[in-house]
Each structure stands twice: as structure tokens, then as C-alpha cells.
Design a protein around this motif. Structure first.
Motif, PDB file in Angstrom:
ATOM      1  N   PHE A 124      -4.252   6.225  -5.029  1.00 56.95           N
ATOM      2  CA  PHE A 124      -4.693   6.107  -3.634  1.00 56.95           C
ATOM      3  C   PHE A 124      -5.767   5.028  -3.496  1.00 56.95           C
ATOM      4  CE2 PHE A 124      -1.979   9.188  -2.337  1.00 56.95           C
ATOM      5  CZ  PHE A 124      -2.252  10.485  -2.740  1.00 56.95           C
ATOM      6  N   THR A 125      -6.627   4.943  -4.509  1.00 56.01           N
ATOM      7  CA  THR A 125      -7.673   3.921  -4.437  1.00 56.01           C
ATOM      8  C   THR A 125      -7.073   2.529  -4.472  1.00 56.01           C
ATOM      9  OG1 THR A 125      -8.899   5.470  -5.798  1.00 56.01           O
ATOM     10  CG2 THR A 125      -9.951   3.364  -5.336  1.00 56.01           C
ATOM     11  N   VAL A 126      -6.075   2.358  -5.344  1.00 57.84           N
ATOM     12  CA  VAL A 126      -5.419   1.043  -5.381  1.00 57.84           C
ATOM     13  C   VAL A 126      -4.829   0.729  -4.016  1.00 57.84           C
ATOM     14  CG1 VAL A 126      -3.539  -0.272  -6.383  1.00 57.84           C
ATOM     15  CG2 VAL A 126      -4.913   1.192  -7.836  1.00 57.84           C
ATOM     16  N   PRO A 159       0.820  -1.217   0.000  1.00 58.46           N
ATOM     17  CA  PRO A 159       0.000   0.000   0.000  1.00 58.46           C
ATOM     18  C   PRO A 159       0.847   1.258   0.000  1.00 58.46           C
ATOM     19  CG  PRO A 159      -0.428  -1.343   1.949  1.00 58.46           C
ATOM     20  CD  PRO A 159       0.508  -2.107   1.119  1.00 58.46           C
ATOM     21  N   ARG A 160       1.992   1.201   0.683  1.00 61.39           N
ATOM     22  CA  ARG A 160       2.796   2.401   0.786  1.00 61.39           C
ATOM     23  C   ARG A 160       3.371   2.793  -0.574  1.00 61.39           C
ATOM     24  NH1 ARG A 160       8.194   3.564   3.972  1.00 61.39           N
ATOM     25  NH2 ARG A 160       8.138   5.835   3.840  1.00 61.39           N
ATOM     26  N   SER A 161       3.799   1.805  -1.376  1.00 57.92           N
ATOM     27  CA  SER A 161       4.358   2.134  -2.704  1.00 57.92           C
ATOM     28  C   SER A 161       3.312   2.852  -3.541  1.00 57.92           C
ATOM     29  CB  SER A 161       4.793   0.861  -3.426  1.00 57.92           C
ATOM     30  OG  SER A 161       5.795   0.218  -2.719  1.00 57.92           O
ATOM     31  N   TRP A 162       2.069   2.334  -3.510  1.00 58.86           N
ATOM     32  CA  TRP A 162       1.004   2.996  -4.291  1.00 58.86           C
ATOM     33  C   TRP A 162       0.717   4.381  -3.742  1.00 58.86           C
ATOM     34  CZ3 TRP A 162      -0.217   1.626  -8.914  1.00 58.86           C
ATOM     35  CH2 TRP A 162       0.016   0.314  -9.320  1.00 58.86           C
ATOM     36  N   HIS A 163       0.803   4.511  -2.437  1.00 58.90           N
ATOM     37  CA  HIS A 163       0.558   5.810  -1.826  1.00 58.90           C
ATOM     38  C   HIS A 163       1.600   6.823  -2.303  1.00 58.90           C
ATOM     39  CE1 HIS A 163       1.027   8.654   1.689  1.00 58.90           C
ATOM     40  NE2 HIS A 163      -0.193   8.867   1.266  1.00 58.90           N
ATOM     41  N   ILE A 164       2.848   6.416  -2.340  1.00 56.77           N
ATOM     42  CA  ILE A 164       3.907   7.333  -2.781  1.00 56.77           C
ATOM     43  C   ILE A 164       3.724   7.680  -4.267  1.00 56.77           C
ATOM     44  CG2 ILE A 164       6.391   7.598  -3.076  1.00 56.77           C
ATOM     45  CD1 ILE A 164       6.762   5.773  -0.698  1.00 56.77           C
ATOM     46  N   THR A 165       3.321   6.672  -5.051  1.00 59.48           N
ATOM     47  CA  THR A 165       3.051   6.953  -6.471  1.00 59.48           C
ATOM     48  C   THR A 165       1.980   8.035  -6.593  1.00 59.48           C
ATOM     49  OG1 THR A 165       3.396   4.590  -6.803  1.00 59.48           O
ATOM     50  CG2 THR A 165       2.582   5.838  -8.680  1.00 59.48           C
ATOM     51  N   GLY A 166       0.943   7.872  -5.720  1.00 64.56           N
ATOM     52  CA  GLY A 166      -0.123   8.862  -5.731  1.00 64.56           C
ATOM     53  C   GLY A 166       0.402  10.245  -5.383  1.00 64.56           C
ATOM     54  N   LEU A 167       1.284  10.300  -4.382  1.00 64.15           N
ATOM     55  CA  LEU A 167       1.845  11.594  -3.982  1.00 64.15           C
ATOM     56  C   LEU A 167       2.628  12.226  -5.125  1.00 64.15           C
ATOM     57  CD1 LEU A 167       3.113  10.875  -0.353  1.00 64.15           C
ATOM     58  CD2 LEU A 167       1.146  12.245  -1.029  1.00 64.15           C
ATOM     59  N   LEU A 168       3.365  11.391  -5.847  1.00 67.50           N
ATOM     60  CA  LEU A 168       4.146  11.908  -6.970  1.00 67.50           C
ATOM     61  C   LEU A 168       3.228  12.509  -8.028  1.00 67.50           C
ATOM     62  CD1 LEU A 168       6.870   9.148  -7.416  1.00 67.50           C
ATOM     63  CD2 LEU A 168       7.179  11.452  -6.594  1.00 67.50           C
ATOM     64  N   PHE A 169       2.137  11.782  -8.308  1.00 71.57           N
ATOM     65  CA  PHE A 169       1.180  12.318  -9.294  1.00 71.57           C
ATOM     66  C   PHE A 169       0.604  13.628  -8.813  1.00 71.57           C
ATOM     67  CE2 PHE A 169       1.456   9.383 -12.483  1.00 71.57           C
ATOM     68  CZ  PHE A 169       1.135   8.082 -12.150  1.00 71.57           C
ATOM     69  N   GLU A 170       0.292  13.665  -7.518  1.00 71.53           N
ATOM     70  CA  GLU A 170      -0.324  14.873  -6.961  1.00 71.53           C
ATOM     71  C   GLU A 170       0.628  16.055  -7.093  1.00 71.53           C
ATOM     72  OE1 GLU A 170      -1.533  14.279  -2.974  1.00 71.53           O
ATOM     73  OE2 GLU A 170      -2.412  16.262  -2.806  1.00 71.53           O
ATOM     74  N   ALA A 171       1.909  15.782  -6.819  1.00 75.71           N
ATOM     75  CA  ALA A 171       2.892  16.863  -6.915  1.00 75.71           C
ATOM     76  C   ALA A 171       3.010  17.383  -8.343  1.00 75.71           C
ATOM     77  CB  ALA A 171       4.239  16.382  -6.417  1.00 75.71           C
ATOM     78  N   GLN A 172       2.729  16.482  -9.290  1.00 73.65           N
ATOM     79  CA  GLN A 172       2.779  16.931 -10.688  1.00 73.65           C
ATOM     80  C   GLN A 172       1.407  17.349 -11.172  1.00 73.65           C
ATOM     81  OE1 GLN A 172       4.521  13.668 -12.889  1.00 73.65           O
ATOM     82  NE2 GLN A 172       6.110  13.452 -11.351  1.00 73.65           N
ATOM     83  N   SER A 173       0.466  17.555 -10.229  1.00 70.01           N
ATOM     84  CA  SER A 173      -0.887  18.036 -10.510  1.00 70.01           C
ATOM     85  C   SER A 173      -1.696  17.093 -11.380  1.00 70.01           C
ATOM     86  CB  SER A 173      -0.858  19.415 -11.184  1.00 70.01           C
ATOM     87  OG  SER A 173      -0.169  20.313 -10.387  1.00 70.01           O
ATOM     88  N   PRO A 196      -2.363   6.735   5.840  1.00 70.96           N
ATOM     89  CA  PRO A 196      -1.862   7.816   4.980  1.00 70.96           C
ATOM     90  C   PRO A 196      -2.663   7.966   3.684  1.00 70.96           C
ATOM     91  CG  PRO A 196      -0.039   6.555   5.846  1.00 70.96           C
ATOM     92  CD  PRO A 196      -1.266   5.847   6.251  1.00 70.96           C
ATOM     93  N   SER A 197      -3.075   6.849   3.092  1.00 70.81           N
ATOM     94  CA  SER A 197      -3.855   6.966   1.854  1.00 70.81           C
ATOM     95  C   SER A 197      -5.223   7.562   2.124  1.00 70.81           C
ATOM     96  CB  SER A 197      -4.029   5.583   1.204  1.00 70.81           C
ATOM     97  OG  SER A 197      -2.810   5.145   0.693  1.00 70.81           O
ATOM     98  N   ILE A 198      -5.817   7.208   3.262  1.00 72.12           N
ATOM     99  CA  ILE A 198      -7.131   7.777   3.606  1.00 72.12           C
ATOM    100  C   ILE A 198      -7.011   9.285   3.691  1.00 72.12           C
ATOM    101  CG2 ILE A 198      -8.963   7.861   5.308  1.00 72.12           C
ATOM    102  CD1 ILE A 198      -8.273   5.049   6.121  1.00 72.12           C
ATOM    103  N   ILE A 199      -5.970   9.744   4.391  1.00 74.49           N
ATOM    104  CA  ILE A 199      -5.818  11.187   4.578  1.00 74.49           C
ATOM    105  C   ILE A 199      -5.522  11.872   3.247  1.00 74.49           C
ATOM    106  CG2 ILE A 199      -4.496  12.952   5.761  1.00 74.49           C
ATOM    107  CD1 ILE A 199      -4.015  10.983   7.999  1.00 74.49           C
ATOM    108  N   SER A 200      -4.684  11.243   2.424  1.00 74.49           N
ATOM    109  CA  SER A 200      -4.368  11.858   1.129  1.00 74.49           C
ATOM    110  C   SER A 200      -5.601  11.955   0.245  1.00 74.49           C
ATOM    111  CB  SER A 200      -3.287  11.058   0.412  1.00 74.49           C
ATOM    112  OG  SER A 200      -2.150  10.975   1.195  1.00 74.49           O
TER     113      SER A 200
END
Lengths: 710, 303
Positions: A624-626, A601-615, A636-640
Motif C-alpha cells: 500500500f505504501t508503494v 497504483p492500482r496493481s500495487w493496491h491489489i497486491t496489497g489486498l492479496l497479502f492482506e487476505a493471506q494475513s 483505495p490505498s488510503i482506505i486500505s
């Protein structure tokens, strides 16, 4: 003729074996006269030379035999010196070859053959042989009584050597009925190793035991088992390694490589015989087996063997407790717990409660958070039972109760319940500490951990310092918890010092987790370069170890832990690079992490953060859903997700709020969730509520550790 | 240097430290009981473990000489050294002298094992052996299962606190390997230290009821330390020396205390062997003290 040393009657207990041997004559005074007639008839029937040679042999044999009989008499009277003197008059060395030949010839005759009786004129009769063997045996016993063990052993060994040379492939069946040869030999086989042990030569004793066991000598099963058990105990406790001679290392047969292996083999054979009821139940065999298998760590084999014990030997609660100990020691805690439930359950309600089972059950439950409520019940029983008899264990009961309450707090759904559990947990643990006089390191550690989780940082610090002192710094988890507590007190520099100190004290095996902790501390102190360096070291160490543990099955558990740590290291690096906005590097790190475990879950969460940073909000949502579909409670994914929803405007506020409330239900001390909840409240217009949330977030952040406490 | 030269040098340096032992000769070095008691007493002095202690230096040099007999001589003192060392760890006293001797023993074992773990193959009863014929179908599982008794050793230059138990444990394994050549006095010392390390009073397990008291000097006992301790205790209780009454009593006492301690810690790996040792040694005691006119003692009323 030679009855005459003391003029008494010498009677034979058994019938003479072969009629033509003059040695089997009855030596009684009355018997002598009655035989003279037969004697003369013999002379008429056979050749003179044969009779002469026979007489010569007969006369010399009779001389030896007479001494044998006299010696036996003296021995039975207890005059060991006298009997020894008599026995020493027999020249055994000269007689041995003849004895060997006699035994070999006479036992061959067991096959049905006609007309060969008279060929054996120059061969001693089995009766004489057994008489002589008895003489040697009694000589050996006399020496034993006089304390001259080494000589006694050497004499006894003559018997074994003689019979073994005559019958190299073991004793044939049916030899025992006619003469005492087998009986004497068996006695010698059993006596010889004991003599060697008394003389202090363990290696000779082991050799003697092996000789008795390796060839078939027709020993009765119970006696054979006795010899096997004695050999096993000598090998196990003697402290001497006696290698197997090369003639015993036969291809195709499993040969033990060390004394312990040999002892275990023998004990397993014996327990197999007991299971099949070939020999009587002997609890000592079970005890020796338990000892040997425990010392070598073979707990699963031990459990197997205990399972094979027939019912009725142990009572039920004892058996279940024994099995639970074995399975737990082998690492199968669920199985052990199941057995303990039975031992403490309704079927045993009519018997006296088995206290050790309750205590063990409480301990196992305290170690596994999914059994907390059961643990509470066990611990309560322990406390109740301790009040009567075992006051000493009262402290333990309280300790386990406290630990279980703490775990129950963490999994409880209701806030009110959670508060009660937390309060009770601290009460019980403090009671336990008072009862054990602050001398039990486990209590101190649990108290420190519980206080830390409840953010009573000063109390936690004191407890863990005491724990560390008591263990003299030898516990890695003590160092870890201390570092986390100090980091929660926002003393990051001190925390890093402690970690460095701990890294010195800890061997290379345990360094990995501490290295990661150090790196996380460096990230918190805004030192990304040092953190990256530390991660580099960590990954290098893991790489170096990979060659070792891939082959070694026994350390698989450790290998898996190290793999998990490697993945976490890559994930941490990805977050560092993400913060530094080097998205390509971050992506590379996440890819590495996903090579190890795709569904983290954490790897997917970080991927999500990267996408978010790139808008790229849509892609971020998907990631985050994955992550949440892999682990629905991944906070962390819930909060993101909630954060992303906040940006979509007013109509998604309720969903965001529900996500955040979910996160808070799982972890009430998460300052991130409180902060975002505050934002939601502010956007909804409830400013007072928002202020409260921000306040909560601020206070919690002030006491947040860099990693979770447990 | 040859064995004799080394012995002579050892005696010379020993007599410099302990003047009363100046009269020993190389042949009596191993058998003189005076040496054992004198050195033992000196090792228990308050500052005996310090880095500059002469006796520790002597022990270290003697062991490093490589002569087998001299190494055995040093090995005899392991129970005292290990015992005093572990008991003082909690006081944070500097004990570099003791640590040097322990590390020398550890290094010796590391080299002699050559990086291999000590393991035992689990016997498979379905294939025949020299002691039995196999019944039933053989297990064609291929590789035999191996249980590791003592994992591979990594070299250590200093005693780190998390490795302390392992280092002392390995030294005890070496002691057990040579236990046949150790004097009885050494084994009795070992049993007495076990009692101190356990830190529990075993009274309540001596067939009579009694309170449980705490004894000073308890020490953390992880499995790497307990495993060799239990093996040595097994030898003392059930090996050929157990006719020595003093040794048997000391060992039984140690066994009871360790049992109390393992029940206190609820450690199943240790409870199993020690429980067996207790039963076996109680059987032995009963055999020697059996009074046939005594009524059997039991606290269970069967109806």
C-alpha cells in the motif's frame, strides 16, 4: 506593295529587326517611295536566285502579314466576325514548321557570333513570327468573343505548341527586348487555360496550366504566381483528378500523387514567396491554404505557415485567434490556451474585445479541469460581452461557467467552497438549458453529468435521456453515462440491458470500454463466471487489434488508450480471483497488468489486498505504501492502509482517522471511507458519531455507481 | 449484363414505379431532367424511406448492377436521400430503404479502397519539385509525413447509430469523387440540405446585423460528416460551376449557416475551412456586385 487593302497607313510600333528581311518594310504610302532606292541597291548586292527565292518567300509572307495586320485592325474595332474571316485566310499549318525553325534559329543567334547574319536568308524574321503569333492569338480571342471556346482554345494551343517545339528547354533570357514574341507567348500561356475552363474541359485546362509552369518561360514573378494560384484553385475545387503525365514524374523531384497534394504544394510555394516578399501579399492564397490544409487535417503545417506571415497583415488579436484555432485543431490545447490568454489579456485591453477568443478560451478551459478558475473568468467575460451584442451566445457562456464551476467543486479543498461551487454549477447549467430551449446537446450532457456526480439521479436520468434522443443514440459517452446512472439507481439488470443495446449500436472501435462496463456490472451482480467470460472476450478483441495499431503512428493515442484498458481488465480479473480466494490466479493477473505498466497504483493496491487476505500484514503495508508513493491521492490505498491500522489497536486510531479524513476530503461521496470512519469512531467510543458515519455510508452506497461518473 | 441491357431493365422497372417516365430511352436516362425532379419529389414523401419502398428498391438494384452510368444516376440522388434520411433520424422512423441504398454506396467504396486509408503526403519544400527549386539544406528526415484524410473503412452490414455519420460521410466522399459528372440540380439540393442540417440561421454573418434564429431540422455534425460536406461546398462555391447564380446563392447560404453552426459548437477543425470559404465567396460576390460609388462599410472607427 500590299499596303493596299484599305489604303491606310500601317505603322509598326517597333523597329524592324533584321535589315535584310523585306517583310519589315514600312508599308506606308510615303515610306514606299523612299524605300525604292534601297530596294534597287539590294538587288545589286546579292545573287539573283537568292533574291528571287527571298522575294517569293517575302511575297507570301507579306500576304500573311497583311492579313494579320488587317485582322488586328478589325479586332480592335470590335468586328469579331470580320476579323475571324480575315484570320482564317492565313494558312497557319503550312507556316508552323517555318515558324518553329525561325524561332529556334534566331534565338540560337543570341550567342555572340560574327558573320552569320547572312546565312539566315530563308528563315523568317522574328518580327514576322511574332506578327503571326499575334494573329493566331487575336483569332483565338475573336473566337472567344463569339463564344466558340473549344475552337479558341485549340487555336491558342497552336501558339504554345509552336513555341514549345522550338524552345524545348524554356525561353532564354533577353529575348523580350527586340520583338513581341515573348509577350504574345505569355499572353497565350495565360489565355489557354481560361479558354479550356470556359469550354468546360477541366483536364485540358490543368494540362495547359502545367505546361506554363513546368518550364522556365521568363514570366514575371507576379504573373507566374497568378498562374500557380489559378492551377491550385482549379485542382482544389474543380472536383476532377488529372494525373500527372509520366514525363513530369522525374526521379529526384517530389511529385504529387493527387490533385489535392499538387494544390497544396503550389500554395505552399506561393506562401513561401509571400513570406520572402517576392510577390505581393494576397489574402486569398492564405484562405485557400487554410482550406486545403484543414480539409486534409494538416493543422500543424497550417500553424507553421500562419506563423510565417509578416506582422502587420493581421491585427494581433486576429492572428492569435487564428493560431489558437490551428494549434487546438492539431491537438496542442495548452499552446492554444496560451495564445488565447494573450488575445484576451492586458495588451489588448485598449481595443475592442475579441469575442471569439473569449468564447474559445472558455470552451478550452471547460475541457481541461486544471484550468477551471481561468475558465470561470473567460466564461464570465463571455456572458458580459454577450449581453450587448450576441445574445445568442449567452447560453454558451452560462454552459461553460456551469461546467467550470462543477470542475472547481471537485478540486476545491474547503468544504464550504465546494458546496457553493456545486450549487452555482447546477444553477448556471439550468439557466443555459432554459436559454437554449433544451436544444443544445452539450448543455444536456453537462447537466446530466453534474447531477449524477451530485447524486441527483432522477434529474440526471432525465437529462441524459433527452441527450440520447437528440443524438439519436449515436454518442457512446451518452450510453456510458446512462448505464452508470441506472446502475447508481441500483437497477443492475436494466443497466446491463442498456450496455448490451449500446454494444450493438457501437462499432468495434468503441466497444472495449462498454465491454468492461458490462463485466463490472456482472461482478456487482455477483456473477463472476459471466464477468470472467466478458473479460476474456475483451482481451481477445484487444489482442486482435494489436497487430493494427503498432505500426500505425496516426492512431497512437487510441493505441495507448487500449493498452490502458487491457491493464485495467487484468486488474479487474485479479480482484475477481481475489474475491474467489484463488490467490495464484489473482497473482498471475496482477503480474500481467504489471507487465504493461509497472508503476500503476492500482496493481500495487491489489497486491496489497492479496497479502492482506493471506494475513501477511507487513507485506500488505509495504504494497500500500508503494501504491501511495506512486500516487499520494490514490483513495483505495488510503482506505486500505487505514483499515490495516485499525487492526493494530487503539494507539493507531488517530493515524487511521487522519488517513480517512484525507480520503474524504478528496472524495466526500466515498461510502467505504465513511464506513471505516464509523468503525474508528466506534472503537474510540464516540457512538453517536459512529452512527452518523454509518448512516452516511449507507445512504451513499444506495446511490453509488459501479464506476466513477467522469 | 451489358450496359444497354441493364439500362433497359432499369427503365422498365422505373416505369413501373413512376408511370410518367415510361417514355425514357437508355440514351436519355442520364440527361432527362424530368427523371431527376420526379424521383426527387417521390423521395421526399413521408414514408419514402421504409424498407418496402419500391423506389428505394429500384435505386438499390440499379446501383448494384455495376454499370458505371447507372451508378452515376443513383449517385445523383444522394443529397436528397442523405438529407431526408438524416432529418428523419430524430423522429425514429424506420428507414430501412434509405439505409440499404446508403450501405450499398458504402460497400462500393469499401471494396474500391481495399482497406487502405485515403491519405495525402505533406509536401516538403526543402526538396525540389516540378514547380520549384529547393533552397536551403534538405530535410533528411527519412520517411515523408503522411496525413490521413479518410481512415480505413470497416465493412458494415447494418447502420448502427454510432456509425451513421461515417456511413453517410463516406457516401458523400463518393459523391465528391464524381462531382464533376453530377448535374447542377443535385448540387443545389445538397446546399439546401446543408442549410437544414446546420440548424442555424446564418443571417448574422451576412455583413448586416441580425438576430440569430434557430431553424428546424438540425442534425449532429461530427467531423466525419462535416469534412466531405465542406469539400463539396468548396466545389459548389469556387469550382467552375459557380457561374450558375442559383447554385452560388444556395451554396453561400449553406456556407453562412454552417459557419454559424460551427461557431455555435466552437469546433476549431471546422471553423478554419468554413471561415476561409466564407471570405473567398464574399470576395467573389463583391467582385460581381462592386459599386464604386458605394462608401466602404466598416464598423471600426480608426483614429
Amino acid at each position: 506593295m500590299l499596303c493596299a487593302c484599305s489604303g491606310e497607313q500601317f505603322k509598326f510600333e517597333e523597329a524592324p529587326q533584321s535589315p535584310d528581311s523585306l517583310a519589315t518594310r514600312d508599308f506606308s504610302a510615303s515610306g514606299l517611295s523612299s524605300r525604292t532606292g534601297d530596294w534597287e541597291s539590294k538587288f545589286d548586292e546579292t545573287q539573283v536566285e537568292d533574291v528571287e527565292s527571298t522575294l517569293k518567300e517575302a511575297l507570301s509572307l507579306n500576304y500573311e502579314e497583311a492579313r494579320a495586320l488587317l485582322g488586328r485592325l478589325e479586332y480592335q474595332r470590335g468586328n469579331f466576325d470580320a476579323s475571324l474571316q480575315v484570320f482564317e485566310g492565313i494558312d497557319i499549318r503550312a507556316l508552323i514548321p517555318r515558324m518553329i525553325r525561325a524561332i529556334a534559329e534566331r534565338t540560337k543567334q543570341r550567342k555572340p557570333r560574327s558573320k552569320t547574319d547572312n546565312v539566315l536568308l530563308n528563315v523568317m524574321s522574328m518580327h514576322s513570327v511574332s506578327l503571326l503569333l499575334e494573329a493566331i492569338l487575336l483569332k483565338s480571342k475573336s473566337l472567344e468573343e463569339l463564344g466558340r471556346y473549344t475552337e479558341a482554345a485549340k487555336e491558342c494551343r497552336i501558339i504554345v505548341d509552336t513555341v514549345e517545339s522550338a524552345l524545348p528547354s524554356g525561353m532564354p533570357e533577353g529575348i523580350g527586348e527586340d520583338c513581341k514574341l515573348q509577350e504574345m507567348f505569355h499572353k497565350a500561356l495565360e489565355l489557354l487555360p481560361n479558354l479550356w475552363i470556359k469550354a468546360g474541359f477541366l483536364d485540358e485546362a490543368v494540362t495547359a496550366y502545367r505546361r506554363a509552369l513546368v518550364k522556365p518561360w521568363n514570366l514575371e514573378p507576379q504573373r507566374l504566381a497568378c498562374v500557380q494560384k489559378d492551377l491550385a484553385t482549379t485542382l482544389l475545387y474543380g472536383g476532377v483528378e488529372v494525373n500527372l503525365p509520366s514525363q513530369l514524374k522525374v526521379k529526384g523531384l517530389t511529385t504529387p500523387m493527387s490533385g489535392t497534394e499538387e494544390a497544396i504544394l503550389l500554395l505552399l510555394i506561393l506562401s513561401g514567396k509571400m513570406a520572402l516578399q517576392e510577390i505581393d501579399w494576397d489574402p486569398e492564397i492564405m484562405d485557400h491554404l487554410t482550406f486545403s490544409l484543414s480539409i486534409t487535417g494538416m493543422f500543424e503545417s497550417l500553424a507553421d505557415n500562419v506563423e510565417k506571415i509578416l506582422p502587420g497583415v493581421y491585427d494581433r488579436a486576429e492572428r492569435w485567434y487564428f493560431l489558437a484555432l490551428c494549434y487546438s485543431a492539431a491537438g496542442h490545447h495548452e499552446v492554444a490556451l496560451n495564445l488565447l490568454r494573450k488575445a484576451c489579456g492586458s495588451s489588448e485591453a485598449k481595443h475592442r474585445p475579441h469575442f471569439p477568443s473569449f468564447l474559445f478560451g472558455a470552451k478550452l478551459c471547460s475541457l481541461h479541469p486544471n484550468h477551471t478558475h481561468e475558465g470561470i473568468k473567460f466564461s464570465q467575460e463571455v456572458i458580459d460581452l454577450s449581453k450587448n451584442k450576441n445574445e445568442h451566445f449567452l447560453g454558451h457562456g452560462k454552459k461553460f461557467l456551469g461546467i467550470c464551476h462543477g470542475a472547481a467543486a471537485r478540486i476545491s479543498v474547503l468544504d464550504s467552497e465546494r458546496i457553493v461551487f456545486q450549487r452555482e454549477s447546477l444553477n448556471f447549467l439550468n439557466d443555459a438549458a432554459a436559454l437554449t430551449g433544451n436544444n443544445d446537446p452539450e448543455v444536456l450532457f453537462s447537466l446530466g453529468l453534474e447531477n449524477a456526480i451530485q447524486r441527483n439521479l432522477n434529474a440526471a436520468y432525465d437529462s441524459i435521456m433527452m441527450y440520447s434522443d437528440m443524438m439519436a443514440g449515436s454518442s457512446k459517452r451518452g450510453w456510458q453515462l446512462l448505464t452508470l446512472i441506472v446502475s447508481a439507481q441500483q437497477r443492475f439488470k436494466d443497466a446491463e440491458t442498456i450496455v448490451d443495446f449500446a454494444l450493438d449500436e457501437v462499432g468495434s472501435v468503441d466497444q472495449l470500454e462498454l465491454l468492461r462496463l458490462k463485466a463490472v456490472l456482472q461482478i456487482t451482480q455477483q456473477q463472476p463466471k459471466q464477468a470472467i467470460e466478458t473479460y476474456r472476450i475483451l482481451l481477445a478483441v484487444i489482442e486482435a487489434k494489436k497487430e493494427h495499431w503498432l505500426e500505425d503512428k496516426t492512431f497512437r493515442h487510441q493505441a495507448l488508450a487500449e493498452q490502458k484498458l487491457e491493464m485495467e481488465a487484468w486488474q479487474d480479473l485479479a480482484t475477481i480471483y481475489a474475491d474467489l480466494s484463488s490467490f495464484l490466479d489473482a497473482k498471475a493477473c496482477v503480474d500481467k497488468a504489471q507487465l504493461i505498466e509497472f508503476f500503476s497504483p492500482r496493481s500495487w493496491h491489489i497486491t496489497g489486498l492479496l497479502f492482506e487476505a493471506q494475513s501477511l500484514h507487513k507485506e500488505a503495508f509495504v504494497s500500500f505504501t508503494v501504491s501511495l508513493s506512486i500516487e499520494p491521492d490514490y483513495i483505495p490505498s488510503i482506505i486500505s492502509t487505514a483499515k490495516l491500522l485499525l487492526e493494530l489497536g487503539k494507539q493507531s486510531l488517530p493515524i487511521a482517522r487522519s488517513f480517512l479524513m484525507n480520503a474524504l476530503r478528496l472524495e466526500p461521496t466515498n461510502h467505504d471511507a465513511w464506513f471505516n470512519l464509523g468503525l474508528v469512531s466506534k472503537m474510540e467510543g464516540s457512538l453517536q458519531q459512529a452512527a452518523d458515519c454509518f448512516q452516511a455510508a449507507y445512504e451513499l452506497k444506495l446511490s453509488a455507481p459501479v464506476q466513477k461518473f467522469e | 449484363m451489358s450496359g444497354d441491357e441493364a439500362s433497359v431493365r432499369a427503365i422498365d422497372s422505373l416505369s413501373a414505379i413512376v408511370p410518367s417516365l415510361a417514355r425514357t430511352t437508355p440514351s436519355t436516362l442520364l440527361t432527362n431532367p424530368e427523371i431527376y425532379s420526379q424521383i426527387s419529389t417521390l423521395l421526399r414523401n413521408p414514408n419514402s424511406g421504409a424498407g418496402d419502398n419500391n423506389l428505394c428498391r429500384w435505386l438499390y438494384d440499379t446501383f448494384q448492377s455495376g454499370v458505371a452510368d447507372l451508378q452515376l444516376l443513383v449517385l445523383r440522388f444522394l443529397p436528397v436521400i442523405g438529407g431526408v434520411y438524416l432529418s428523419r433520424v430524430a423522429d425514429r422512423k424506420p428507414q430501412a430503404g434509405f439505409e440499404a441504398v446508403l450501405l450499398a454506396l458504402y460497400a462500393h467504396e469499401t471494396t474500391s479502397r481495399g482497406g487502405q486509408p485515403l491519405s495525402v503526403t505533406i509536401p516538403d519544400l526543402t526538396s525540389p519539385s516540378i514547380y520549384h527549386d529547393a533552397k536551403g539544406a534538405p530535410n533528411k528526415s527519412g520517411t515523408p509525413e503522411v496525413a490521413v484524410v479518410s481512415p480505413a473503412l470497416e465493412p458494415h452490414g447494418t447502420v448502427r447509430s454510432t456509425r451513421r455519420a461515417r456511413i453517410v460521410g463516406v457516401a458523400l466522399e463518393l459523391f465528391y469523387a464524381k462531382i464533376w459528372q453530377m448535374p447542377v440540380a443535385s448540387k443545389i439540393e445538397f446546399c439546401k440540405f446543408c442549410r437544414t442540417w446546420a440548424g442555424q440561421d446564418g443571417e448574422m454573418y451576412r455583413k448586416t446585423e441580425g438576430g440569430e434564429k434557430e431553424v428546424e431540422g438540425r442534425v449532429p455534425l461530427p467531423w466525419e460528416l462535416l469534412q466531405p460536406v465542406i469539400r463539396i461546398l468548396g466545389h459548389c462555391l469556387l469550382g467552375p460551376n459557380n457561374r450558375d447564380v442559383e447554385l452560388f446563392d444556395a451554396a453561400s447560404e449553406a456556407c453562412r449557416c454552417l459557419f454559424a453552426r460551427t461557431m455555435h459548437d466552437v469546433n476549431p477543425k471546422a471553423i478554419l475551412p468554413i471561415r476561409s470559404l466564407m471570405t473567398l465567396s464574399n470576395n467573389l460576390m463583391d467582385k460581381t456586385q462592386l459599386d464604386p460609388t458605394e462608401l466602404p462599410f466598416t464598423d471600426v472607427i480608426s483614429l
